[in-house]
Structure formats: structure tokens, C-alpha cells
Design a protein around this motif. Structure first.
Motif, mmCIF file in Angstrom:
data_model
loop_
_atom_site.group_PDB
_atom_site.id
_atom_site.type_symbol
_atom_site.label_atom_id
_atom_site.label_comp_id
_atom_site.label_asym_id
_atom_site.label_seq_id
_atom_site.Cartn_x
_atom_site.Cartn_y
_atom_site.Cartn_z
ATOM 1 N N ALA A 70 -3.536 -2.627 9.178
ATOM 2 C CA ALA A 70 -4.077 -2.320 7.846
ATOM 3 C C ALA A 70 -3.953 -0.836 7.520
ATOM 4 O O ALA A 70 -3.698 -0.464 6.372
ATOM 5 C CB ALA A 70 -5.531 -2.761 7.768
ATOM 6 N N PHE A 71 -4.110 0.034 8.545
ATOM 7 C CA PHE A 71 -4.147 1.472 8.241
ATOM 8 C C PHE A 71 -2.854 1.959 7.581
ATOM 9 O O PHE A 71 -2.848 2.939 6.850
ATOM 10 C CB PHE A 71 -4.510 2.314 9.473
ATOM 11 C CG PHE A 71 -3.392 2.492 10.474
ATOM 12 C CD1 PHE A 71 -2.426 3.453 10.284
ATOM 13 C CD2 PHE A 71 -3.331 1.693 11.618
ATOM 14 C CE1 PHE A 71 -1.400 3.628 11.213
ATOM 15 C CE2 PHE A 71 -2.311 1.853 12.537
ATOM 16 C CZ PHE A 71 -1.335 2.820 12.332
ATOM 17 N N GLU A 72 -1.744 1.231 7.817
ATOM 18 C CA GLU A 72 -0.462 1.633 7.216
ATOM 19 C C GLU A 72 -0.561 1.666 5.696
ATOM 20 O O GLU A 72 0.146 2.410 5.032
ATOM 21 C CB GLU A 72 0.634 0.628 7.601
ATOM 22 C CG GLU A 72 0.947 0.596 9.079
ATOM 23 C CD GLU A 72 1.801 -0.621 9.464
ATOM 24 O OE1 GLU A 72 2.543 -1.139 8.625
ATOM 25 O OE2 GLU A 72 1.697 -1.042 10.629
ATOM 26 N N GLN A 73 -1.452 0.839 5.130
ATOM 27 C CA GLN A 73 -1.556 0.750 3.669
ATOM 28 C C GLN A 73 -2.396 1.877 3.075
ATOM 29 O O GLN A 73 -2.467 2.031 1.862
ATOM 30 C CB GLN A 73 -2.156 -0.586 3.266
ATOM 31 C CG GLN A 73 -1.285 -1.766 3.674
ATOM 32 C CD GLN A 73 -1.891 -3.107 3.285
ATOM 33 O OE1 GLN A 73 -2.279 -3.306 2.142
ATOM 34 N NE2 GLN A 73 -1.979 -4.006 4.237
ATOM 35 N N PHE A 74 -3.066 2.633 3.939
ATOM 36 C CA PHE A 74 -3.935 3.690 3.419
ATOM 37 C C PHE A 74 -3.368 5.081 3.672
ATOM 38 O O PHE A 74 -3.990 6.083 3.313
ATOM 39 C CB PHE A 74 -5.340 3.562 4.014
ATOM 40 C CG PHE A 74 -5.962 2.230 3.714
ATOM 41 C CD1 PHE A 74 -6.390 1.931 2.426
ATOM 42 C CD2 PHE A 74 -6.086 1.254 4.683
ATOM 43 C CE1 PHE A 74 -6.940 0.693 2.119
ATOM 44 C CE2 PHE A 74 -6.635 0.015 4.397
ATOM 45 C CZ PHE A 74 -7.061 -0.265 3.112
ATOM 46 N N GLY A 75 -2.207 5.127 4.321
ATOM 47 C CA GLY A 75 -1.519 6.410 4.491
ATOM 48 C C GLY A 75 -2.235 7.400 5.402
ATOM 49 O O GLY A 75 -2.018 8.600 5.279
ATOM 50 N N ILE A 76 -3.108 6.932 6.262
ATOM 51 C CA ILE A 76 -3.738 7.842 7.224
ATOM 52 C C ILE A 76 -3.648 7.253 8.632
ATOM 53 O O ILE A 76 -3.539 6.035 8.776
ATOM 54 C CB ILE A 76 -5.220 8.144 6.910
ATOM 55 C CG1 ILE A 76 -5.938 6.845 6.618
ATOM 56 C CG2 ILE A 76 -5.391 9.155 5.824
ATOM 57 C CD1 ILE A 76 -7.402 7.027 6.643
ATOM 58 N N VAL A 77 -3.717 8.126 9.613
ATOM 59 C CA VAL A 77 -3.531 7.678 10.994
ATOM 60 C C VAL A 77 -4.809 7.976 11.784
ATOM 61 O O VAL A 77 -5.317 9.095 11.739
ATOM 62 C CB VAL A 77 -2.324 8.421 11.615
ATOM 63 C CG1 VAL A 77 -2.146 8.032 13.074
ATOM 64 C CG2 VAL A 77 -1.056 8.124 10.825
ATOM 65 N N TYR B 186 -11.678 6.761 0.177
ATOM 66 C CA TYR B 186 -12.744 6.835 1.188
ATOM 67 C C TYR B 186 -12.195 7.133 2.587
ATOM 68 O O TYR B 186 -12.680 8.048 3.271
ATOM 69 C CB TYR B 186 -13.546 5.527 1.201
ATOM 70 C CG TYR B 186 -14.603 5.511 2.288
ATOM 71 C CD1 TYR B 186 -15.709 6.355 2.213
ATOM 72 C CD2 TYR B 186 -14.482 4.674 3.401
ATOM 73 C CE1 TYR B 186 -16.666 6.362 3.218
ATOM 74 C CE2 TYR B 186 -15.441 4.677 4.405
ATOM 75 C CZ TYR B 186 -16.529 5.523 4.310
ATOM 76 O OH TYR B 186 -17.474 5.538 5.303
ATOM 77 N N LEU B 187 -11.196 6.387 2.995
ATOM 78 C CA LEU B 187 -10.671 6.589 4.353
ATOM 79 C C LEU B 187 -9.985 7.957 4.469
ATOM 80 O O LEU B 187 -10.065 8.617 5.516
ATOM 81 C CB LEU B 187 -9.712 5.456 4.743
ATOM 82 C CG LEU B 187 -10.360 4.061 4.840
ATOM 83 C CD1 LEU B 187 -9.308 2.993 5.133
ATOM 84 C CD2 LEU B 187 -11.444 4.015 5.920
ATOM 85 N N GLU B 188 -9.373 8.381 3.387
ATOM 86 C CA GLU B 188 -8.744 9.721 3.384
ATOM 87 C C GLU B 188 -9.824 10.797 3.556
ATOM 88 O O GLU B 188 -9.643 11.757 4.305
ATOM 89 C CB GLU B 188 -7.985 9.974 2.072
ATOM 90 C CG GLU B 188 -6.723 9.150 1.890
ATOM 91 C CD GLU B 188 -6.985 7.779 1.268
ATOM 92 O OE1 GLU B 188 -8.107 7.247 1.412
ATOM 93 O OE2 GLU B 188 -6.059 7.226 0.664
ATOM 94 N N ALA B 189 -10.941 10.613 2.846
ATOM 95 C CA ALA B 189 -12.040 11.593 2.946
ATOM 96 C C ALA B 189 -12.597 11.621 4.371
ATOM 97 O O ALA B 189 -12.951 12.681 4.907
ATOM 98 C CB ALA B 189 -13.135 11.251 1.950
ATOM 99 N N LEU B 190 -12.642 10.465 4.970
ATOM 100 C CA LEU B 190 -13.124 10.361 6.352
ATOM 101 C C LEU B 190 -12.185 11.126 7.302
ATOM 102 O O LEU B 190 -12.628 11.884 8.176
ATOM 103 C CB LEU B 190 -13.114 8.871 6.721
ATOM 104 C CG LEU B 190 -14.111 8.339 7.706
ATOM 105 C CD1 LEU B 190 -15.521 8.706 7.304
ATOM 106 C CD2 LEU B 190 -13.983 6.806 7.756
ATOM 107 N N ARG B 191 -10.905 10.912 7.098
ATOM 108 C CA ARG B 191 -9.891 11.600 7.929
ATOM 109 C C ARG B 191 -10.046 13.115 7.786
ATOM 110 O O ARG B 191 -10.020 13.850 8.781
ATOM 111 C CB ARG B 191 -8.499 11.123 7.489
ATOM 112 C CG ARG B 191 -7.271 11.760 8.135
ATOM 113 C CD ARG B 191 -7.044 11.374 9.581
ATOM 114 N NE ARG B 191 -7.770 12.212 10.517
ATOM 115 C CZ ARG B 191 -7.760 12.071 11.825
ATOM 116 N NH1 ARG B 191 -7.097 11.083 12.390
ATOM 117 N NH2 ARG B 191 -8.435 12.879 12.608
ATOM 118 N N LYS B 192 -10.245 13.548 6.541
ATOM 119 C CA LYS B 192 -10.347 14.983 6.268
ATOM 120 C C LYS B 192 -11.576 15.575 6.973
ATOM 121 O O LYS B 192 -11.501 16.625 7.614
ATOM 122 C CB LYS B 192 -10.452 15.187 4.749
ATOM 123 C CG LYS B 192 -10.125 16.565 4.284
ATOM 124 C CD LYS B 192 -9.899 16.583 2.791
ATOM 125 C CE LYS B 192 -10.235 17.976 2.291
ATOM 126 N NZ LYS B 192 -10.677 17.971 0.914
#
Ligand SMILES: Cc1ncc(COP(=O)(O)O)c(C=O)c1O
Length: 396
Positions: free
Chosen positions: A235-242, A203-209
Motif C-alpha cells: 500500500a505504501f507505494e501509493q502514498f509516495g513515502i517509504v 497525513y502519511l507524508e506529514a508523519l514521515r516529515k
């Protein structure tokens, strides 16, 4: 006239935020404990709501505060003089963040950090629309409240900000509502007040994209999830997005009032011109708060982040030991937990029973059937065993 006791004076002279304040008369605090006037001890299972990540009255934080008080307290409104403690803290913080998150704007609180970040996103993108998630909480000033769900607030305190859209957390379809008109989406990577709702995989990756596609700034609010609470420094470190902008508050100040929004130097420059003073504050980044925050961060980083490394095993222990058959669900990311019970009434009964047994806990703004567990990260295994035993007993 008869002398009023302290409880009566509290009710008479301090504004109330609810009709039934807990009225614990605090005398002192140390580690995971708060003591009342009769020296009864209470385990602070919520860390003053995700603030005291290293417990209360940490000796090294206290000594850093005292050292700063001996040098100076307030000197000048934020951003004018070079105050070495602010500089040292900003440097250490950004040394532990991705390269583009290199400039810190210190505020007094989380709400103020939200306000600053919303303004920065509008200024940088030239766009007006802001998107947030339903059941999110980003603070209580009127701008931050505009991001809240709940007609009661809007009915009673509106009109709030225009051009705000709320989407459902974890709904991939809703991400499509982010468009080239959207200045920013502001989101908690793990929703706190919704009752610890974790992002679904991707989800967070899709948001970043989507933000990359539309030129929208991605703002992560880590007021609750920051400073080791979820098992990593942020927490964001665990999802691999900045994110493009990071909001910090609560534990940031090591027990003192402090918030921050952090972005690239290039973005932050825009607050200083056309017009100058794009965001200003008198006390933001108070030197005493920065001294406490710096000492707190140094302690968290000590010994290869030992305290943070111990978060997950402690979280696993909670999961193993919370066995009452009235527990509907336990949602957790590290030591940020929501214990879902049958209903709100049961939850309020359990919270009251915990209080009687010397454990302080709470419910969540949007989930009053869930009990909040967010102890100081320094809680020991024995203390976790004691807490779980009591929680099992009072909830059965
Ligand atoms: C995720 C989040 N953001 C912002 C805030 C607001 O912070 P403050 O109460 O310091 O204004 C809070 C406070 O609970 C929060 O949980």
C-alpha cells in the motif's frame, strides 16, 4: 462412554476464542471456495482474513510446498544455516522494495514481526517510547497488545508495556506528540480492524516529515494491506513515502505461517551484537513457509503484475453493484473493504444470512457495524456479481 462427534470434540479439546464459534466443518478448499462436510460450498469473502490473496490450494503453491518438503523441513533455529529458499525469497522481496528496505528478518507471525520491529527501533534509537494509533491492531502478544485500544484488554491482561502513547489516526495535531524521545511510530497505512479507515491526503507524508525531524523510525504494518490487496504490491507505494521498517505477515506466507520485519542492513546488524542474539526464533522463516511465500509472490508478479492490476476494476465493480439502501458507507482501498451497516445488530444478522447463503464474511475488531469484504484477488467478475446480489438481498 458414548462416542463424541467431531463438533463436541472440537468444543471439548480445542481452546475457544469466542463463546459462539462459527463451527464450519471444513472438508476442502479451492480458489475462492471452502467446502464443508456435506460438500456445501462457501465463498470465502475474507480470504481467511487477508491471507489467501490467490485463493485456496493454488496448484503452483502446493507444488512448491511439496518440492520443499521433499528436500528438507526444519533444520536449525533461524539465522544459522544458509537455506536457499529463505535467501531466494528475501532477495525477490527486497528486489521489489525501496533500496533501504534490503534486509529481511523472517518470523512466524505478524505479532512476532511487531515484537521484533519494536525491539529493533528501541535498539537502533536508544529510546524507550513507542507511539501507535488508536484502533490499530498489530497482534496479540503482550508487546503488540500494548498498542491496542480498549480497557478490557488492559484490565484483564495488564500490566502491558510501559512508555506507549496512542494518538488518533489522521489527526495532524497529534503528530506533534512524536518527539526526540520517541523510538518509533508503528502504523497501518490503511487501518484494518478500525473498519478500513483510509489516511487523509497528506497525513502519511506529514508523519514521515515529523519522523525525519525527530529521528523517530516510521514503521508501516502491512500485514493486511500487503501483497496486492489494495491495488499495488504494497500500500505504501501509493502514498509516495517509504517507511524505515516494514512489517509483513498474513499473505506473505502464501497460506503458510510467516511474518517478517524488513529494514536496512545497517539497522538489522544491531540485532547480532552487544548482546548477540538480540532477536531469536526457532521456526521463523520456516523453509516450507518460505517456499509457499516465494511461489505466491512469483505468481503475483507474473505478467507484469496482472492480478494486481485487475484489483481496482474489481473494487469498482463491488462499489457499483452494492446498492442496498441499508448500506451506510462503503470504505475501500482496492479489495480491502468495509461495508458499514445501520448498527452492529444489523451487521451480525447480515453476516449470519450470508453464511446461510454460502458466503463467509466477518466484522472488524473495532467496528462491529461493518462487514468485512476482502476476497481472494482472483475473484471473477461473475463471482463478484453473485456476491453483490446476495449481499444486497440479505441486507435489504
Ligand atoms: C495489521 C495487522 N498486524 C499484525 C497482525 C498480527 O498478525 P498475526 O495474527 O499473524 O500475529 C494482524 C492480524 O490480524 C494485523 O491485521
Amino acid at each position: 462412554m458414548k462416542n463424541l462427534n467431531i463438533k463436541q470434540l472440537f468444543l471439548k479439546h480445542l481452546a475457544q476464542t469466542s463463546e459462539y464459534p462459527l463451527m464450519l466443518e471444513a472438508e476442502s478448499a479451492d480458489g475462492i471456495y471452502i467446502y464443508d462436510q456435506s460438500r456445501k460450498s462457501y465463498i470465502d469473502l475474507i480470504s481467511g482474513i487477508a491471507v489467501a490473496n490467490l485463493g485456496h490450494n493454488h496448484p503452483e503453491i502446493k507444488s512448491a510446498i511439496k518440492k520443499q518438503v521433499d528436500k528438507y523441513t526444519h533444520l536449525m533455529v533461524y539465522g544459522e544455516y544458509i537455506q536457499s529458499i529463505q535467501v531466494e525469497f528475501a532477495k525477490l522481496l527486497t528486489d521489489h522494495l525501496p533500496k533501504m528496505l534490503n534486509t529481511v528478518y523472517f518470523t512466524n507471525s505478524g505479532s512476532e514481526a511487531t515484537e521484533g520491529a519494536m525491539k529493533l527501533a528501541k535498539r537502533v534509537t536508544g529510546r524507550k517510547e513507542i507511539i501507535a494509533c488508536k484502533n490499530a491492531y498489530h497482534g496479540n502478544t503482550q508487546g503488540a497488545m500494548s498498542l491496542m485500544t480498549g480497557n478490557d484488554y488492559i484490565d484483564q491482561y495488564g500490566p502491558l508495556l510501559p512508555n506507549i502513547k496512542l494518538i488518533e489516526f489522521n489527526n495532524l495535531e497529534h503528530i506533534k506528540q512524536i518527539s526526540k524521545s520517541t523510538a518509533c511510530i508503528i502504523i497501518e497505512p490503511i487501518q484494518g480492524e478500525a473498519g478500513v479507515v483510509l489516511p487523509q491526503e497528506g497525513y502519511l507524508e506529514a508523519l514521515r516529515k515529523r519522523c525525519n525531524q525527530t529521528g523517530t523510525l516510521l514503521i508501516f504494518d502491512e500485514a493486511q494491506t500487503g501483497f496486492g490487496r489494495t491495488g499495488s504490491l504494497f500500500a505504501f507505494e501509493q502514498f509516495g513515502i517509504v517507511p524505515d521498517i516494514l512489517l509483513l505477515a498474513k499473505a506473505l506466507g502464501g497460506g503458510m505461517p510467516l511474518g517478517a520485519f524488513i529494514a536496512s542492513n545497517e539497522m538489522m546488524q544491531s540485532l547480532s551484537n552487544h548482546p548477540a542474539l538480540g532477536h531469536i526464533t526457532t521456526f521463523g522463516g520456516h523453509p516450507v513457509s518460505c517456499a509457499a511465500g516465494l511461489a505466491h509472490l512469483k505468481l503475483l508478479l507474473k505478467n507484469d503484475k496482472k492480478i494486481i492490476q485487475e484489483v481496482q476494476p474489481k473494487a469498482d465493480l463491488f462499489k457499483k453493484l452494492l446498492t442496498s439502501n441499508t448500506i451506510v458507507d462503503l470504505r475501500q482501498k482496492g479489495l480491502m473493504m468495509a461495508l458499514e451497516l445501520e448498527n452492529a445488530e444489523k451487521n451480525h444478522q447480515v453476516i449470519q444470512r450470508c453464511y446461510e447463503e454460502g458466503i463467509l464474511t466477518d466484522w472488524f475488531l473495532y467496528a462491529d457495524d461493518c462487514l468485512r469484504i476482502a476476497p481472494p484477488l482472483t475473484i471473477s467478475e461473475e463471482q463478484i456479481e453473485q456476491v453483490c446480489k446476495t449481499l444486497n438481498a440479505v441486507s435489504s
